[in-house]
Design a protein around this motif. Structure first.
Motif, PDB file in Angstrom:
ATOM      1  N   GLY A  19       0.875  -1.157  -0.050  1.00  0.00           N
ATOM      2  CA  GLY A  19       0.110   0.123   0.011  1.00  0.00           C
ATOM      3  C   GLY A  19       0.920   1.284  -0.161  1.00  0.00           C
ATOM      4  N   ALA A  20       1.974   1.121   0.887  1.00  0.00           N
ATOM      5  CA  ALA A  20       2.748   2.365   0.860  1.00  0.00           C
ATOM      6  C   ALA A  20       3.356   2.670  -0.417  1.00  0.00           C
ATOM      7  CB  ALA A  20       3.711   2.208   1.851  1.00  0.00           C
ATOM      8  N   SER A  21       4.000   1.618  -1.325  1.00  0.00           N
ATOM      9  CA  SER A  21       4.428   1.779  -2.483  1.00  0.00           C
ATOM     10  C   SER A  21       3.558   2.327  -3.519  1.00  0.00           C
ATOM     11  CB  SER A  21       5.010   0.294  -2.988  1.00  0.00           C
ATOM     12  OG  SER A  21       5.878  -0.321  -1.993  1.00  0.00           O
ATOM     13  N   ILE A  22       2.207   1.810  -3.680  1.00  0.00           N
ATOM     14  CA  ILE A  22       1.212   2.317  -4.487  1.00  0.00           C
ATOM     15  C   ILE A  22       1.233   3.946  -4.171  1.00  0.00           C
ATOM     16  CG2 ILE A  22      -1.126   2.125  -5.169  1.00  0.00           C
ATOM     17  CD1 ILE A  22      -0.947  -0.966  -4.756  1.00  0.00           C
ATOM     18  N   TYR A  23       0.992   4.235  -3.008  1.00  0.00           N
ATOM     19  CA  TYR A  23       0.778   5.316  -2.584  1.00  0.00           C
ATOM     20  C   TYR A  23       1.919   6.667  -3.095  1.00  0.00           C
ATOM     21  CZ  TYR A  23       0.092   9.786   0.267  1.00  0.00           C
ATOM     22  OH  TYR A  23       0.041  11.110   0.715  1.00  0.00           O
ATOM     23  N   LEU A  24       2.967   6.158  -2.910  1.00  0.00           N
ATOM     24  CA  LEU A  24       4.205   6.896  -3.428  1.00  0.00           C
ATOM     25  C   LEU A  24       4.213   6.840  -4.797  1.00  0.00           C
ATOM     26  CD1 LEU A  24       7.089   5.390  -0.868  1.00  0.00           C
ATOM     27  CD2 LEU A  24       5.820   7.861  -0.682  1.00  0.00           C
ATOM     28  N   TYR A  25       3.912   5.823  -5.486  1.00  0.00           N
ATOM     29  CA  TYR A  25       3.970   5.799  -7.129  1.00  0.00           C
ATOM     30  C   TYR A  25       2.937   6.769  -7.619  1.00  0.00           C
ATOM     31  CZ  TYR A  25       3.416   4.035 -11.761  1.00  0.00           C
ATOM     32  OH  TYR A  25       3.373   4.126 -13.248  1.00  0.00           O
ATOM     33  N   LEU A  26       1.805   6.764  -6.871  1.00  0.00           N
ATOM     34  CA  LEU A  26       0.600   7.864  -7.356  1.00  0.00           C
ATOM     35  C   LEU A  26       1.068   9.103  -7.199  1.00  0.00           C
ATOM     36  CD1 LEU A  26      -2.643   5.566  -6.419  1.00  0.00           C
ATOM     37  CD2 LEU A  26      -1.603   6.008  -8.696  1.00  0.00           C
ATOM     38  N   LYS A  27       1.704   9.610  -5.916  1.00  0.00           N
ATOM     39  CA  LYS A  27       2.144  10.709  -5.553  1.00  0.00           C
ATOM     40  C   LYS A  27       3.312  11.513  -6.164  1.00  0.00           C
ATOM     41  CE  LYS A  27      -1.709  11.663  -2.996  1.00  0.00           C
ATOM     42  NZ  LYS A  27      -2.584  12.821  -3.467  1.00  0.00           N
ATOM     43  N   ALA A  28       4.101  10.642  -6.432  1.00  0.00           N
ATOM     44  CA  ALA A  28       5.731  11.069  -6.787  1.00  0.00           C
ATOM     45  C   ALA A  28       5.328  11.418  -8.368  1.00  0.00           C
ATOM     46  CB  ALA A  28       6.675   9.892  -6.782  1.00  0.00           C
ATOM     47  N   ARG A  29       6.150  12.788  -8.414  1.00  0.00           N
ATOM     48  CA  ARG A  29       6.392  13.190  -9.717  1.00  0.00           C
ATOM     49  C   ARG A  29       7.684  13.576 -10.158  1.00  0.00           C
ATOM     50  NH1 ARG A  29       1.867  11.710  -9.539  1.00  0.00           N
ATOM     51  NH2 ARG A  29      -0.118  12.575 -10.107  1.00  0.00           N
ATOM     52  N   PRO A  30       8.295  13.017 -11.260  1.00  0.00           N
ATOM     53  CA  PRO A  30       9.654  13.266 -11.744  1.00  0.00           C
ATOM     54  C   PRO A  30       9.673  14.547 -12.099  1.00  0.00           C
ATOM     55  CG  PRO A  30       8.597  12.076 -13.609  1.00  0.00           C
ATOM     56  CD  PRO A  30       7.342  12.171 -12.065  1.00  0.00           C
ATOM     57  N   TYR A  31      10.916  15.195 -11.941  1.00  0.00           N
ATOM     58  CA  TYR A  31      11.408  16.770 -12.404  1.00  0.00           C
ATOM     59  C   TYR A  31      12.711  16.673 -12.764  1.00  0.00           C
ATOM     60  CZ  TYR A  31      13.161  17.377  -7.586  1.00  0.00           C
ATOM     61  OH  TYR A  31      13.790  17.010  -6.487  1.00  0.00           O
ATOM     62  N   GLN A  32      13.218  17.948 -13.386  1.00  0.00           N
ATOM     63  CA  GLN A  32      14.569  18.053 -13.497  1.00  0.00           C
ATOM     64  C   GLN A  32      14.919  19.402 -12.912  1.00  0.00           C
ATOM     65  OE1 GLN A  32      14.835  18.154 -17.748  1.00  0.00           O
ATOM     66  NE2 GLN A  32      14.661  16.328 -18.358  1.00  0.00           N
ATOM     67  N   ALA A  33      16.061  19.159 -12.401  1.00  0.00           N
ATOM     68  CA  ALA A  33      16.955  20.489 -11.743  1.00  0.00           C
ATOM     69  C   ALA A  33      18.170  20.696 -12.248  1.00  0.00           C
ATOM     70  CB  ALA A  33      16.846  20.175 -10.281  1.00  0.00           C
ATOM     71  N   VAL A  34      18.392  22.039 -12.324  1.00  0.00           N
ATOM     72  CA  VAL A  34      19.774  22.392 -12.742  1.00  0.00           C
ATOM     73  C   VAL A  34      20.545  22.710 -11.460  1.00  0.00           C
ATOM     74  CG1 VAL A  34      21.243  24.206 -14.189  1.00  0.00           C
ATOM     75  CG2 VAL A  34      18.939  23.322 -14.851  1.00  0.00           C
ATOM     76  N   VAL A  35      21.564  22.048 -11.185  1.00  0.00           N
ATOM     77  CA  VAL A  35      22.593  22.228 -10.162  1.00  0.00           C
ATOM     78  C   VAL A  35      23.758  23.019 -10.792  1.00  0.00           C
ATOM     79  CG1 VAL A  35      23.871  21.483  -8.226  1.00  0.00           C
ATOM     80  CG2 VAL A  35      21.623  20.283  -8.934  1.00  0.00           C
ATOM     81  N   ASP A  36      24.008  24.243  -9.928  1.00  0.00           N
ATOM     82  CA  ASP A  36      25.023  25.102 -10.270  1.00  0.00           C
ATOM     83  C   ASP A  36      26.339  24.823  -9.378  1.00  0.00           C
ATOM     84  OD1 ASP A  36      26.839  27.082 -11.414  1.00  0.00           O
ATOM     85  OD2 ASP A  36      25.616  28.974 -10.221  1.00  0.00           O
ATOM     86  N   HIS A  37      27.397  24.146  -9.993  1.00  0.00           N
ATOM     87  CA  HIS A  37      28.351  23.722  -9.358  1.00  0.00           C
ATOM     88  C   HIS A  37      29.507  24.903  -9.408  1.00  0.00           C
ATOM     89  CE1 HIS A  37      27.370  19.668  -8.734  1.00  0.00           C
ATOM     90  NE2 HIS A  37      27.009  19.709  -9.859  1.00  0.00           N
ATOM     91  N   GLY A  38      29.248  26.097  -9.795  1.00  0.00           N
ATOM     92  CA  GLY A  38      30.107  27.210  -9.899  1.00  0.00           C
ATOM     93  C   GLY A  38      31.143  27.078 -11.270  1.00  0.00           C
ATOM     94  N   PRO A  39      32.135  27.994 -11.146  1.00  0.00           N
ATOM     95  CA  PRO A  39      32.877  27.885 -12.283  1.00  0.00           C
ATOM     96  C   PRO A  39      33.706  26.676 -12.335  1.00  0.00           C
ATOM     97  CG  PRO A  39      33.309  30.098 -11.141  1.00  0.00           C
ATOM     98  CD  PRO A  39      32.306  28.869 -10.152  1.00  0.00           C
ATOM     99  N   SER A  40      34.112  26.290 -13.613  1.00  0.00           N
ATOM    100  CA  SER A  40      34.974  25.050 -13.763  1.00  0.00           C
ATOM    101  C   SER A  40      36.459  25.326 -13.304  1.00  0.00           C
ATOM    102  CB  SER A  40      34.890  24.477 -15.343  1.00  0.00           C
ATOM    103  OG  SER A  40      35.355  25.703 -16.183  1.00  0.00           O
ATOM    104  N   PRO A  41      37.284  24.077 -12.920  1.00  0.00           N
ATOM    105  CA  PRO A  41      38.547  24.359 -12.716  1.00  0.00           C
ATOM    106  C   PRO A  41      39.370  25.246 -13.915  1.00  0.00           C
ATOM    107  CG  PRO A  41      37.829  22.190 -12.421  1.00  0.00           C
ATOM    108  CD  PRO A  41      36.978  22.821 -12.946  1.00  0.00           C
ATOM    109  N   ALA A  42      39.159  25.086 -15.063  1.00  0.00           N
ATOM    110  CA  ALA A  42      39.442  25.874 -16.148  1.00  0.00           C
ATOM    111  C   ALA A  42      39.325  27.340 -15.980  1.00  0.00           C
ATOM    112  CB  ALA A  42      39.053  25.537 -17.404  1.00  0.00           C
ATOM    113  N   ALA A  43      38.046  27.740 -15.705  1.00  0.00           N
ATOM    114  CA  ALA A  43      37.755  29.132 -15.510  1.00  0.00           C
ATOM    115  C   ALA A  43      38.107  29.762 -14.244  1.00  0.00           C
ATOM    116  CB  ALA A  43      36.055  29.322 -15.750  1.00  0.00           C
TER     117      ALA A  43
END
Length: 387
Positions: A19-43
């Motif tokens: 039951g818990a698995s079915i509830y999480l499957y119905l409520k969970a929504r995939p999304y995309q996020a952009v993580v800013d790691h700051g300037p690259s070592p070269a920069a």
């Protein structure tokens, strides 16, 4: 618990998990996020990386140099040298080398690093002094006359080109001003109050002096016409960029990349010194400042002899002292027999012969009692003091 109860418990757990698995499957929504790691070592290592990429996109070849030692290998024709690094340690010989390279047809762009000292008649920038340009603070300039056109961007530097109606705008630092006392400059760019870029012919090449190069760093290259100005100064040439002439030492690099190893090594060295310098035995207390009396020294010496050599040694020493004093008081004492010696000592000390015989009798090897030892010592001291 019987088998039926166990199966019921297992079924209940499976039901809850399902039951818990079915509830999480119905409520969970995939999304995309952009993580800013700051300037690259070269920069981070190259503040002009964005400027380099901009020039390369326009077909300009860009290379790096860590010092002026590469200059003899660079053909000055169709080449631009950007000196954006620290030049405080530049020698007169290197200044001549750079200027000869520009005179032979190269394009030289460098940043004025020092203010003009009117009293000394020079600045601390050898290259700037050689091209006879001066740098000063904009706040020291007189206020310009009122501009009837009402300049909308007084803090931006404007570069006017032929056949262009509007100027190009660049974001130079307006705190500094370039002065041309010899009127050598052929082109320049001004803000509302000061001049921030000058260009003059030098032999068959050109020299461009700017008050700062921060407008071409990654954070500001996209603002105004900063990127276009850099392309304008190096168009149709290859570019060599020199911006980092100060290299970190070995110890700095070791501390940056291996701090744990250095701390462990220092701890090991400290433990080694501690082991070598550790004390063996108790700490010796300082000697008291006061001195002992002579009688205390004599008693301590007698106690030492008594402990290590026994009673007979002390008694024998006292007997010899008595006989030695008798020889001095009675000439020919050694030629007398024992009975005559005792009679002579009786006359000299006024002690009975019996007491003298007891005191000078041979000392027994057996240990005497404390009372007997004290009495024997007292008799000998009496005889010695009487002599």
């Amino acid at each position: 618990m019987n088998r039926r109860a166990i199966w019921l418990a297992v079924a209940l757990v499976v039901l809850l998990l399902g039951g818990a698995s079915i509830y999480l499957y119905l409520k969970a929504r995939p999304y995309q996020a952009v993580v800013d790691h700051g300037p690259s070592p070269a920069a981070q290592a190259n503040p002009y990386l964005a400027a380099e990429m901009f020039l390369r996109e326009r077909g300009i070849t860009v290379s790096h140099a860590e010092g002026l030692s590469v200059l003899p290998g660079i053909d000055p024709r169709q080449h631009t040298l950007l000196l954006f690094g620290d030049r405080s340690k530049m020698t007169p010989r290197q200044v001549d080398q750079v200027l000869n390279w520009a005179r032979a047809g190269g394009r030289l762009v460098f940043v004025a690093e020092s203010l003009w000292d009117e009293k000394a008649g020079q600045s601390n920038d050898l290259l700037l002094d050689r091209v006879q340009l001066h740098q000063m603070l904009s706040q020291d300039l007189k206020d310009p006359p009122a501009d009837p056109t009402d300049d909308p961007y007084p803090n931006l530097t404007k570069l006017y080109l032929e056949d262009e109606d509007a100027p190009a705008y660049a974001g130079f630092d307006t705190a500094f001003h370039l002065e041309d006392p010899k009127n050598l400059a052929q082109a320049w760019a001004n803000s509302g109050k000061a001049t921030h870029m000058m260009q003059l012919a030098y032999g068959v090449g050109t020299i461009t002096v700017v008050t700062d190069a921060d407008l071409w760093k990654t954070a500001a290259i996209a603002e105004h016409d900063n990127a276009w100005l850099l392309w304008y100064l190096s168009a149709d040439t290859a570019v060599t960029l020199l911006f980092n002439t100060e290299h970190e030492g070995l110890w700095t690099l070791l501390w940056r990349y291996f701090p744990q190893a250095i701390i462990a090594l220092l701890a090991l060295v400290g433990l080694g010194f501690w082991h070598v310098g550790v004390r063996h035995g108790p700490v010796q207390l300082p000697a008291p400042a006061g001195r002992r009396q002579l009688l205390e020294h004599l008693r301590a010496s007698a106690d030492f002899i008594l402990r290590h050599n026994g009673q007979h040694t002390l008694l024998h020493a006292l007997q010899q002292d008595v006989l030695r004093r008798a020889r001095r008081r009675h000439p020919g004492f050694d030629q007398l027999n024992v009975a005559e010696q005792w009679l002579a000592l009786s006359r000299l000390t006024r002690q009975p012969t019996r007491a003298i015989s007891q005191a000078l009798s041979p000392v027994s090897k057996q240990r005497l009692s404390s009372a007997e030892f004290s009495r024997q010592v007292a008799h000998l001291q009496t005889l010695r003091n009487a002599l």
